[in-house]
Design an enzyme around this catalytic site. Structure first.
Site, PDB file in Angstrom:
ATOM      1  NE  ARG A 120     -20.371  -9.265 -30.132  1.00 24.25           N
ATOM      2  CZ  ARG A 120     -19.989 -10.153 -31.064  1.00 24.25           C
ATOM      3  NH1 ARG A 120     -20.340  -9.989 -32.319  1.00 24.25           N
ATOM      4  NH2 ARG A 120     -19.276 -11.197 -30.743  1.00 24.25           N
TER       5      ARG A 120
ATOM      6  CB  THR B 198     -31.861 -25.125 -40.492  1.00 22.63           C
ATOM      7  OG1 THR B 198     -30.719 -24.653 -41.192  1.00 22.63           O
ATOM      8  CG2 THR B 198     -31.530 -25.253 -39.031  1.00 22.63           C
TER       9      THR B 198
ATOM     10  CB  SER C  61     -29.566 -37.643 -35.905  1.00 19.16           C
ATOM     11  OG  SER C  61     -29.735 -36.381 -36.493  1.00 19.16           O
TER      12      SER C  61
ATOM     13  CG  HIS D  91     -20.781 -12.859 -40.246  1.00 18.13           C
ATOM     14  ND1 HIS D  91     -21.160 -13.219 -38.967  1.00 18.13           N
ATOM     15  CD2 HIS D  91     -20.908 -13.972 -40.994  1.00 18.13           C
ATOM     16  CE1 HIS D  91     -21.477 -14.500 -38.969  1.00 18.13           C
ATOM     17  NE2 HIS D  91     -21.344 -14.988 -40.173  1.00 18.13           N
TER      18      HIS D  91
ATOM     19  CE  LYS E  89     -29.459 -32.299 -39.511  1.00 13.34           C
ATOM     20  NZ  LYS E  89     -29.378 -33.420 -40.442  1.00 13.34           N
TER      21      LYS E  89
ATOM     22  CB  SER F   2      -8.964 -28.480 -37.265  1.00 12.74           C
ATOM     23  OG  SER F   2      -9.298 -28.305 -35.920  1.00 12.74           O
TER      24      SER F   2
ATOM     25  CG  ASP G 252      -7.151 -46.746 -34.717  1.00 11.34           C
ATOM     26  OD1 ASP G 252      -7.423 -45.541 -34.860  1.00 11.34           O
ATOM     27  OD2 ASP G 252      -6.584 -47.201 -33.716  1.00 11.34           O
TER      28      ASP G 252
ATOM     29  CE1 TYR H 123     -25.003 -22.849 -40.342  1.00  6.82           C
ATOM     30  CE2 TYR H 123     -23.671 -22.089 -42.166  1.00  6.82           C
ATOM     31  CZ  TYR H 123     -24.799 -21.984 -41.395  1.00  6.82           C
ATOM     32  OH  TYR H 123     -25.725 -21.025 -41.676  1.00  6.82           O
TER      33      TYR H 123
ATOM     34  CG  HIS I 278     -21.501 -18.233 -41.996  1.00 10.82           C
ATOM     35  ND1 HIS I 278     -22.164 -17.586 -40.987  1.00 10.82           N
ATOM     36  CD2 HIS I 278     -22.349 -19.169 -42.455  1.00 10.82           C
ATOM     37  CE1 HIS I 278     -23.377 -18.097 -40.875  1.00 10.82           C
ATOM     38  NE2 HIS I 278     -23.517 -19.057 -41.753  1.00 10.82           N
TER      39      HIS I 278
END
Lengths: 203, 573
Positions: free
Chosen positions: B480, B358, B298, B333, B361, B200, B129, B287, B283
């Site tokens: 936006r 990246t 994957s 940003h 990947k 979290s 678990d 990710y 930021h």
């Protein structure tokens, strides 16, 4: 790695080394997260000191005296004065803008008047734009360094003594900057204390 | 190979006498400490919140279908009884703010980490678990409370006389301080994010302890499949970044309510400080939203190419590199906040460097497929779709990384298109890849693959049609977060809205696929995907029993291998 279980089939505890290591990681993780929150708070005074030291975000520098030699660039310096809601003062620069040679010390005046029937205090916040010029805008004296008092309907002229650091001529960020605006906003003191004392930017 | 699919021999162990005392009814879920049940709860929450977030986005696109303000006066009248133009514009702001927060914190994160992470990480590393099962329960219910607080904010007063918080998901002061939103709506949002953050952080500690400490003997770190790796990397990102958000939001909360001045210029504070703290969190957060997706894609790509993943060690290091660099690029940003040229140069360069891992990947996924025996079953379609849309989003990201171009494109629809390509298409596609991959494992039922393919193609066409034209709108300069726009932007907005409606229809197909799968009950068997599925979870029956791996599985092969452990050549059931 065997998990013992109670009658509901839920995990009660993990025995032995696995359980101890788990608790170690758990406590370590919580401590780390708390540490990150602490660092976040530490970021506030650090940021303020960083702005003062580097002129970041258009924070002008505070200088004792101008010892540098005169430079050769001439920039337009504009002045902007605002009063935040809640303070019955008028506040305006004597000159809208002046031409300033780098390295030369200049004095400009701001006119201020208390419109109310009672003595009031005001404190100015300030910055310069473009923000990159903050590191080169040196104030020798300014009314904004301290809280100002005005009696009922009193008016005053407040000087600002500053110079532009000739080092800006060597900064490529400043190559295309030929106009700098010094802006003030006059605030009434906060209605209630406590205010977080984190040593607001000087300069 | 140990006969791990045969559970009968476990009966001799006294511990397992209780195995059949499975709690029933609402107690099973409310008090649950079982990683599979909690994973299921997370997935249900993610689906519900995802549907709510989708409805919000469809209404936003309905409004933007043509110039003028047509739809939101109705919505505002229904929700608050005030159909005036101002209330309508405010409600639009509330909708796009809530859309973002719901999709990030209550759809993608619960689905990837809470749902698939909880379900599959213990199964894939051979752990009985999670390390802290009760903490796991707490993480989930904190998130429910957090979602309820966010919903409350939509109905509380925000700006004077208005409902809800309309300052965008970034919560920048002064829009989120007393000046912009004096009402309690902003406090509700802040407290909601506090709870989501606490949830979290606890969850990530749980994953870190589980993965470091509870792997089956022989399952060394570099024999672990890529999905648990991706969850581990994400857990570290969460543990580092979320406390910063918590701290910044606490400052904002005390600024609002207790007269501190962290972000108040009147007291010497600076709103730009909030942006720095926020993006130092946010930021890495983007990710966090995509790295578990890397892991899922994957697994899926390897399974349906019937090949081990190409460049396994490189894939692991690429994730670590992306995570590490993610903490060093936040100010890209904030190019328009007046940074010096040198600071901009650094952030441009650091941001572009991320394209390298990246790229590793993306090329590794392609190389895995290259020469493989591909079967285009639904999970694989979503995974290939992911590689495509994620690459598009990545390329526009490299464009935006340039400070000079960002000056022009900042806060335009180009940015909206960019992050929806990586999030709304990339992250969501990876979630659907994972969902269709593991659904037979989790439920024991196969879904209708023909319908699932329809779901993919309708969504693929719809969402691309919705977001690709937004690049054009951004180049044309459409900002936006606007409710109305000039006639010049009408055409591509119409196209984009039609695309969004098609995408919405795709979501309806998804709901029907779920309904159909549970109604028809096609038995999936332990491994419906054949010999490509070599990870531990496929060695268990579908659905797995309430308790699994109480006897750790036997991992074959050399412990010093740097390749995911292959635990069998999954015999189709």
């Amino acid at each position: 790695m065997t998990a013992s279980r109670d009658h509901d089939g839920r995990t009660v505890s993990l025995g032995g080394r696995t359980g101890r290591n788990n608790r170690l990681i758990g406590v370590g993780g919580i401590a780390f997260a708390m540490g990150m929150i602490g660092l976040t708070y530490a970021a506030a005074p650090f940021y303020s000191a960083f702005c003062r030291a580097t002129g970041y975000e258009g924070t002008p520098q505070q200088a004792k005296a101008n010892t540098d030699a005169e430079g050769h660039r001439i920039l337009r310096v504009g002045f902007d004065a605002n009063v935040a809601p809640g303070l019955a003062w008028t506040f305006e620069p004597e000159d809208e803008s002046i031409e300033v040679r780098t390295g030369k010390t200049v004095t400009v005046y701001f006119r201020v008047k208390n419109l109310s029937d009672s003595p009031t205090e005001g404190h100015a916040t300030f910055n310069v734009t473009p923000e990159v010029s903050g590191g080169y805008f040196n104030k020798i004296s300014c009314f904004c360094f301290t809280t100002q008092h005005l009696g009922p309907h009193e008016s005053a002229e407040w000087p600002v003594v500053f110079f532009l650091d000739p080092a800006l001529e060597k900064d490529p960020s400043m190559d295309r900057v030929d106009s700098i605006t010094l802006s003030y906003t006059m605030f009434a003191p906060p209605a209630e204390k406590p205010t977080a004392d984190r040593g607001g930017p000087a300069g | 190979m140990a006969s791990v699919t045969d559970f009968s021999h476990h009966g001799v162990d006294a511990h397992h006498e209780h195995e059949h005392h499975i709690p029933t009814g609402w107690r099973r879920y409310l008090y649950s400490t079982n990683h599979k049940d909690i994973g299921t709860l997370y997935l249900i929450l993610a689906i519900i919140c995802g549907l709510i977030g989708t409805v919000l986005s469809i209404l936003i696109r309905a409004e933007l279908m043509s110039p003028g303000v047509q739809v939101f006066p109705w919505i505002s009248a229904i929700m608050t009884g005030d159909g005036s133009a101002d209330a309508a514009k405010n409600m639009y702001n509330v909708f796009f703010s809530s859309h973002a927060l719901i999709m990030i914190f209550f759809m993608v994160m619960p689905a990837m980490m809470g749902g698939f992470g909880n379900w599959m990480v213990p199964l894939m590393i051979g752990a009985p678990d999670m390390a802290f099962p009760r903490l796991n329960n707490m993480s989930f219910w904190l998130l429910v409370a957090s979602f309820l607080l966010l919903m409350c904010s939509m109905f509380a007063e925000g700006s004077p006389g208005m409902h809800g918080f309309g300052g965008g998901w970034v919560l920048y002061p002064p829009m989120s301080s007393q000046v912009g939103t004096p009402g309690p709506a902003a406090d509700f949002v802040i407290l909601s994010m506090h709870l989501a953050g606490a949830s979290s952080i606890l969850g990530s500690i749980n994953f870190i302890a589980t993965i470091f400490n509870m792997r089956a003997p022989g399952m060394t770190m570099f024999r672990m499949p890529l999905f648990p790796w991706s969850v581990l990397v994400t857990a570290f990102l969460l543990l580092l970044s979320l406390p910063v958000l918590a701290g910044a939001l606490t400052m904002l909360l005390t600024d609002r309510n207790f007269h501190t001045t962290f972000f108040e210029p009147a007291g010497g504070g600076d709103p730009i400080l909030f942006q720095h703290l926020f993006w130092f969190f946010a930021h890495p957060e983007v990710y966090i939203l995509i790295i578990p997706g890397f892991g899922m894609v994957s697994q899926v790509v390897a399974t349906f190419s019937k090949k081990p993943i190409f460049g396994y060690v490189g894939m692991v290091y690429a994730m670590l590199a992306i995570a590490f660099l993610g903490f060093a690029v936040w100010a890209h940003h904030m190019f328009t906040t007046g940074m010096s040229l040198n600071a901009q140069r650094y952030f441009v360069f650091a941001t572009m460097v991320i394209a390298v891992p990246t790229g590793v990947k993306v090329f590794s996924w392609l190389a895995t497929m290259w020469g493989g025996s591909l079967s285009l079953r639904p999970p694989m379609l979503w995974a290939i779709g992911f590689v495509f849309v994620f690459t598009v989003g990545g390329v526009t990201g490299v464009v935006l990384a340039n400070a000079a171009i960002d000056r022009y494109l900042h806060d335009t629809y180009y940015v909206v298109a960019h992050f929806h390509y990586v999030m709304s298409l990339g992250a969501v596609f990876s979630i659907f890849a994972g969902f269709y991959y593991w659904f037979p494992k989790m439920t024991g039922y196969l879904y209708d693959e023909r319908l699932a393919k329809w779901h993919f193609w309708v969504s693929f066409v719809g969402i691309n049609l919705a977001f690709f034209p937004q690049h054009f709108l951004g180049f044309q300069g459409m900002p936006r977060r606007v409710v109305d726009y000039t006639e010049a932007y009408a055409f591509w907005n119409m196209v984009s809205s039609i695309g969004a409606f098609i995408g919405g229809a795709g979501t309806l197909i998804f709901v029907y696929v779920l309904y159909d799968a549970f109604k028809v009950k096609r038995v999936a068997g332990a491994n419906p995907w054949g010999p490509g599925a070599t990870t531990l979870e496929w060695q268990l029956p579908s659905p797995p029993p309430f308790h699994t791996w109480e006897e750790p599985p036997h991992i074959l092969g050399d412990e010093h291998d740097h390749a995911p452990a292959i635990v069998g050549h999954g015999s189709a059931a």
